[in-house]
Design an enzyme around this catalytic site. Structure first.
Site, PDB file in Angstrom:
ATOM      1  CB  CYS A 183      -0.935  -0.018   1.207  1.00 42.52           C
ATOM      2  SG  CYS A 183      -0.064  -0.166   2.792  1.00 42.52           S
ATOM      3  CB  THR A 184       0.226   4.849   0.311  1.00 41.54           C
ATOM      4  OG1 THR A 184      -0.856   4.769  -0.615  1.00 41.54           O
ATOM      5  CG2 THR A 184       1.011   6.135   0.086  1.00 41.54           C
TER       6      THR A 184
END
Length: 252
Positions: A183-184
């Site tokens: 994810c980020t």
């Protein structure tokens, strides 16, 4: 050289007396004129802040003086302007909403793979045990559209609360493979990895530090496009430079 420092940081840790902590964080961040968002919950802290380097350092020094947050790791990037309009400190039920109370990252992390090791796995096509590596994007579909790892699995979820149902629908396709959730900045893939392990998916890892740390340490090897971020920069390229206009054109 850009003068604004942006930080992203989170930690799953048991926090109590949240109203007092909220007031303290708001006062300390406001005193040094930081802008951005800080989320607090009983399961931990999640923050995105921007300001001058000395003010960021002052705030982090204060925050890490709390023994619960002494090892809080921040990811840094630069920009010409502050990408947030104001400072917000909120108390939430979860710092990243999943709606599965049984998943409690503050009680223990899922296994993590470092950016350097992942880059090697992707280059050789298998992990160190010879298993195929599946990159599983745990972000929302519109984020994925700005960029993702080459060949990554994308279940086109609209919000993270849909991730558990997607796991149940696709679990069989992950058998016999090493699954790396990403994810980020690491927060969603940490919960995602724990949920998959609880659901019987074997050989699950989270990408330590998420895409942003992967960019910082590897230059984005095997990643196509940019990383969407939830501020006025819109997206960051593998050099961690704002790529908002490029990302908007690419996804229009």
């Amino acid at each position: 050289m850009p003068a604004v420092v942006n930080i992203a940081a989170y930690k799953f840790v048991v926090l109590d007396n949240l109203p007092t902590l909220r007031a303290d964080v708001l006062a300390q961040a406001g005193a040094v004129n930081l802008k951005g968002t800080v989320l607090l919950a009983e399961e931990g802290i999640n923050l995105f802040l921007a300001g001058s380097r000395d003010k960021i350092d002052t705030f982090l020094q204060w925050l890490r003086a709390d023994s619960r947050l002494a090892d809080l790791e921040a990811k840094f990037s630069l920009s010409e302007t502050v990408p947030f309009r104001r400072l917000r400190v909120k108390i939430k039920r979860e710092i990243i909403r999943m709606d599965h109370p049984a998943i409690q990252p503050q009680s223990g992390r899922a296994p993590a793979v470092s950016p350097a090791t992942l880059a090697r796995w992707l280059e050789q096509g298998v992990d160190d045990q010879g298993r195929p590596v599946v990159m599983l994007d745990t972000r929302n579909a519109f984020e994925v559209d700005a960029g993702t790892f080459e060949g990554a699995v994308d279940w086109r979820i609209e919000r993270f609360t849909q991730f558990p149902a997607a796991v149940q629908a696709h679990r069989d396709s992950l058998r016999g493979k090493t699954v790396v959730s990403f994810c980020t900045g690491g927060i969603r893939c940490e919960k995602a990895a724990l949920y998959m392990a609880e659901s019987g998916v074997e050989h699950v890892y989270q990408l330590d530090g998420g895409i942003l740390k992967y960019f910082e340490e590897t230059g984005g090897k095997g990643f196509n496009g940019n990383c969407f971020v939830f501020d006025e920069r819109v997206a960051l390229d593998p050099a961690l430079a704002p790529a908002g206009a490029v990302a908007q054109l690419a996804t229009a």
